[in-house]
Design an enzyme around this catalytic site. Structure first.
Site, PDB file in Angstrom:
ATOM      1  N   TYR A 164      43.268  55.416  84.344  1.00  0.00           N
ATOM      2  CA  TYR A 164      44.546  55.444  83.631  1.00  0.00           C
ATOM      3  C   TYR A 164      45.501  54.353  84.114  1.00  0.00           C
ATOM      4  O   TYR A 164      46.626  54.265  83.645  1.00  0.00           O
ATOM      5  CB  TYR A 164      45.246  56.793  83.820  1.00  0.00           C
ATOM      6  N   LYS A 172      33.751  63.259  91.457  1.00  0.00           N
ATOM      7  CA  LYS A 172      32.412  62.970  90.932  1.00  0.00           C
ATOM      8  C   LYS A 172      31.766  61.951  91.877  1.00  0.00           C
ATOM      9  O   LYS A 172      31.205  60.936  91.459  1.00  0.00           O
ATOM     10  CB  LYS A 172      32.548  62.430  89.494  1.00  0.00           C
ATOM     11  N   ASP A 232      31.807  68.259  87.538  1.00  0.00           N
ATOM     12  CA  ASP A 232      31.223  68.997  86.409  1.00  0.00           C
ATOM     13  C   ASP A 232      31.072  70.491  86.719  1.00  0.00           C
ATOM     14  O   ASP A 232      31.408  71.339  85.900  1.00  0.00           O
ATOM     15  CB  ASP A 232      29.885  68.389  85.954  1.00  0.00           C
ATOM     16  N   ASP A 260      43.077  65.570  84.460  1.00  0.00           N
ATOM     17  CA  ASP A 260      43.615  65.693  83.100  1.00  0.00           C
ATOM     18  C   ASP A 260      42.768  66.676  82.291  1.00  0.00           C
ATOM     19  O   ASP A 260      43.282  67.636  81.707  1.00  0.00           O
ATOM     20  CB  ASP A 260      43.595  64.292  82.451  1.00  0.00           C
TER      21      ASP A 260
END
Ligand code: NAP
Length: 414
Positions: A160, A227, A281, A305
């Site tokens: 972002y 991740k 995940d 987000d």
């Protein structure tokens, strides 16, 4: 500084910050941005509830002095087309605490999101979203009462950060050439390219804020969401720096999940917060299937987000999900939904998201009693099945009321 269109309320005092600690007078000035679309409806309703709760909790000893500042369409009307005037930033820098309704992002012509601009210019690096269920609120969960955690999403970096190069542009070709020729990277021709910066500085200040929150509210764990198994030097580094800051700055208060088993046989000491980490995940499954295991979560920007919107759906959706963007000193609380323009000025929508953002704000000021008055009265109102249209369509035998009537019912239940 004197302002052009902002009026500072008389007989109220600014909130200040000394060595990072907020100094809140009994009659603090708090900035508000009404917002576009449904903003005025939910702001007017919520201000009545916040004021009534402060009055109820402190019997006139404390009172908020509301100072309107401008952004969005209302601002454009007042400041000759300026959607985000400099004096609104200046007012937030000076008065530190604000709350805002949703803002329209004008479509086309070089406009960035006003929300993103506010966060970046004021360096509001933590997006804080508590997720908890209130009895009676429609939820898709079988056991929604088990959901009670707070997500700290990093707000300033990651994909972002806005470092992106469109396929076919000279900038893109330059970067692609450099990556291929100098670094041996392989990827398809004509790919759009984005850069994902995640820094030690950005990570540590976010995770430190999450841990401080956990200490202050006597939470049992902070989970680092990442991740890192795939993106080792960005998401993986987030995990590593998160553990580092926990040990370096909060060693007396924290243990890792590994230490919980190696040194404490799985029995968590009363005075320790467990720092753990989960892959991005699997965390979506865990929040659905084992929500009791989570108290505070800290995540990089993109994962945070997704996660915060998904989590909000577990307890009633964005219509009642509160949020705040918080920096070292300045905090801007906000409704997390948009302007829902089709419902503008109909006195129809659910004020819950903004209302609970105000509860977060009262807690941030350590006005715990006033925050509790609202939570209790809200719960009583929902128990009476007095709700706005969005909940009414999901409940049986509920009474549908307008935004303003809902606020009145909450006040009556205080
Ligand atoms: P939206 O304004 O959030 O509205 C989408 C739908 O969500 C509404 O039609 C309504 O659903 C439901 N909803 C939203 N707020 C609600 C409330 N308080 N009570 C009950 N239901 C509510 O999203 P959008 O239509 O995609 O975006 C509209 C504008 O808002 C855009 O200009 C966008 O840029 C802006 N926006 C601003 C922010 C912000 O300021 N933080 C955030 C997101 C979007 P039903 O129709 O099913 O009743």
């Amino acid at each position: 500084m004197s302002f052009q269109h902002i009026h500072i309320p008389e007989n109220f005092d600014p909130i200040t910050s000394v060595d990072g600690e907020l100094q809140v007078p009994d009659r603090p000035i708090i900035a508000f941005i009404e917002g576009d679309g449904i903003g005025p409806d939910i702001m007017n309703a919520s201000k009545r509830v916040w004021d009534a709760a402060v009055e109820k909790a402190y019997g006139g000893q404390r009172q908020i002095g509301w100072m309107e500042i401008y952004a969005g369409e209302k601002s454009a009307g007042i400041y000759g087309g300026d959607y985000l005037p400099e004096e609104s930033f200046e007012a937030l820098r000076q008065f530190l605490i604000g709350i805002k309704g949703p803002l329209t992002t004008p479509v086309g012509g070089g406009f960035r999101s006003l929300n993103v601009t506010l966060r970046q210019v004021l360096d509001l690096y933590a997006c804080v979203r508590p997720v908890r269920w209130y009895e009676g609120v429609p939820s898709p969960m079988k056991e929604p009462w088990k959901v009670d955690f707070t997500i700290f999403r990093e707000n300033t970096e990651d994909v972002y950060a806005g470092i992106e190069y469109e396929a076919g542009t000279p900038e893109n070709e330059k970067i692609a050439r450099f990556l291929r020729e100098e670094l041996g990277a392989k990827f398809f021709d004509g790919a759009g390219i984005g850069i994902k910066p995640i820094s030690e500085f950005g990570t540590k200040r976010l995770v430190a804020k999450a841990i401080r929150y956990a200490i202050e509210r006597k939470k049992k764990s902070v989970a680092l969401v990442h991740k890192g198994n795939i993106q080792k030097y960005t998401e993986g580094a987030f995990r590593k720096w998160g553990y580092e800051v926990a040990a370096e700055e909060f060693g007396d208060y924290t243990i890792t999940e590994d230490e919980l088993w190696s040194s404490y046989d799985g029995q968590q000491p009363e005075d320790k917060i467990v720092i753990k980490d989960r892959i991005a995940d699997i965390i979506f499954q865990h929040l659905l299937l084992r929500p009791l295991e989570f108290d505070v979560l800290a995540a990089p920007n993109l994962n945070g987000d997704y996660l915060s919107d998904a989590a909000a759906a577990q307890v009633g959706g964005l219509g009642i999900a509160p949020g705040a963007n918080i920096g070292d000193e300045i905090a801007l609380f906000e409704a997390t939904h948009g302007t829902a323009p089709k419902y503008a000025n109909q006195d129809k929508v659910n004020p819950g998201s903004l209302l609970f953002s105000g509860v977060m704000m009262l807690e941030h000021l350590k006005w715990w009693e006033a925050a509790k008055v609202i939570e209790d009265a809200y719960q009583a109102t929902i128990a009476q099945k007095i709700v706005t249209y969005d909940f009414e369509r999901q409940m049986e035998n509920a009474t549908k009321v307008k935004t303003s009537e809902f606020a009145t019912a909450v006040i009556d239940n205080m």
